[in-house]
Scaffold this active site. Structure first.
Site, short mmCIF file in Angstrom:
data_model
loop_
_atom_site.label_atom_id
_atom_site.label_comp_id
_atom_site.label_asym_id
_atom_site.label_seq_id
_atom_site.Cartn_x
_atom_site.Cartn_y
_atom_site.Cartn_z
N THR A 136 0.85 -1.19 0.00
CA THR A 136 0.00 0.00 0.00
C THR A 136 0.89 1.25 0.00
O THR A 136 2.12 1.14 -0.10
CB THR A 136 -0.91 0.05 1.26
OG1 THR A 136 -0.09 0.33 2.41
CG2 THR A 136 -1.64 -1.27 1.46
N ARG A 137 0.26 2.42 0.17
CA ARG A 137 1.02 3.66 0.28
C ARG A 137 1.38 3.97 1.73
O ARG A 137 1.83 5.08 2.03
CB ARG A 137 0.23 4.83 -0.31
CG ARG A 137 0.23 4.87 -1.84
CD ARG A 137 -0.70 5.94 -2.42
NE ARG A 137 -0.49 7.22 -1.80
CZ ARG A 137 -1.40 7.85 -1.04
NH1 ARG A 137 -2.56 7.28 -0.78
NH2 ARG A 137 -1.14 9.04 -0.53
N LYS A 138 1.20 3.02 2.62
CA LYS A 138 1.58 3.22 4.03
C LYS A 138 3.08 2.98 4.16
O LYS A 138 3.54 1.96 4.66
CB LYS A 138 0.77 2.29 4.93
CG LYS A 138 -0.72 2.64 4.95
CD LYS A 138 -1.52 1.68 5.81
CE LYS A 138 -2.99 2.05 5.81
NZ LYS A 138 -3.83 1.10 6.55
N THR A 139 3.81 3.97 3.68
CA THR A 139 5.27 3.87 3.61
C THR A 139 5.89 5.05 4.34
O THR A 139 5.21 5.99 4.73
CB THR A 139 5.74 3.89 2.14
OG1 THR A 139 5.19 5.04 1.48
CG2 THR A 139 5.27 2.63 1.41
N THR A 272 4.87 -3.02 4.81
CA THR A 272 5.85 -1.93 4.89
C THR A 272 5.87 -1.22 6.25
O THR A 272 6.91 -0.71 6.64
CB THR A 272 5.57 -0.88 3.79
OG1 THR A 272 4.18 -0.54 3.78
CG2 THR A 272 5.95 -1.43 2.42
#
Length: 286
Positions: A136-139, A272
């Site tokens: 996901t964009r949970k970076t 992540t």
């Protein structure tokens, strides 16, 4: 393995430049004050914890970016299974250069190897199914390139890289806009008007919203925080008319059961944001 498309030379150069600037600024004074400028030495990168390696290619690029005269010999590559005591690479050249880049490459490789190892463990639960594991964009801000690259090395599939390469209409978009139907129609008009080649995904929270998203004819429907039975009903309703994605509160133990519903993808931010660093060490060769 082949680099993902977003891992460009330009992106890596920018990342490495900014990371070195953050760490060194007006000088690595510990090294400058104690190590002669002409001292040539070697160091080896040791594995201190079993893992799936990631960041080997990046480590070599970091060394070469900082000092093109450093010689790097690699013994293991990205995606390899590494055991405690394995030597990943040997670097030889300016002792100052080795010391000044040590922490950056360790920070990258320890984090990337942790993500690759976790991704590999999760992805192994999906062997024998047609479902693919997504990130996901949970970076971490400014570190996404490394984290998503590590997911790919670990056997996962990258979701959209950012806000620019796919239209994802999440719950807040729908709530602000008023309805799935209206939001999707506006998104399609936007894509056509701006001549973009962007897939459209819609997040749904219940079967009523799934039904509306199907009628809106989108490319992918996200099934957010649904129980397995509801997911199964949703996949049956979709009936192959578009892709489906299970998301929200996904754990490793749930993967096989969720895949049994027939969803195209399972996305998990945990790949992540919850991976533990792998213990690696760069040691001077005496």
């Amino acid at each position: 393995m082949k680099r993902p498309s977003y891992v460009t030379d330009k992106a890596l150069k920018t990342f490495i430049h900014n990371a070195l600037e953050e760490d060194i600024q007006d000088g690595d004074h510990s090294t400058l004050s104690t190590i002669p400028n002409d001292l040539v030495q070697s160091a080896k990168l040791l594995v201190k914890q079993d893992c799936i390696l990631a960041g080997v290619e990046l480590a070599e690029i970091i060394f070469k970016t900082f000092d093109k005269n450093l010689k790097v010999e690699t013994f293991l590559k990205d995606g390899d299974t590494a055991k405690v005591g394995d030597v990943v690479l040997m670097v030889t050249g300016s002792a100052r250069s080795i010391l000044s880049t040590e922490r950056l490459l360790l920070n990258c490789m320890q984090r990337m190897s942790g993500i690759a190892t976790l991704t590999h463990e999760w992805d192994s639960r999906l062997v024998g199914t047609k479902t693919k594991l997504l990130d996901t964009r949970k970076t971490t801000p400014n570190f996404r390139i490394c984290e998503k690259w590590a997911v790919a090395i670990g056997g996962g599939t990258n979701h959209r890289y950012g806000l620019y390469d796919m239209i994802m209409l999440k719950d807040n978009h729908i709530d602000y806009n008023g309805s799935i139907t209206n939001a999707v129609n506006m998104a399609k008009d936007y894509v056509k008007k701006n001549k973009k080649k962007l897939k459209i995904e819609v997040e749904t929270r219940n079967l009523e919203e799934v039904r509306e998203a199907i009628k809106a004819k989108v490319d992918r429907i996200m099934l957010d925080n649904m129980d397995v039975n509801t997911m199964k009903q949703a996949v049956e309703m979709i009936n192959g008319s578009c892709e489906s994605e299970a998301s929200g509160g996904i754990t490793r133990d749930m993967l096989k059961e969720i895949a049994s519903t027939g969803v195209t993808y399972i996305s998990a931010g945990a790949l992540t944001h919850s991976a533990e660093n792998i213990d690696l060490s760069l040691k001077a060769v005496k």
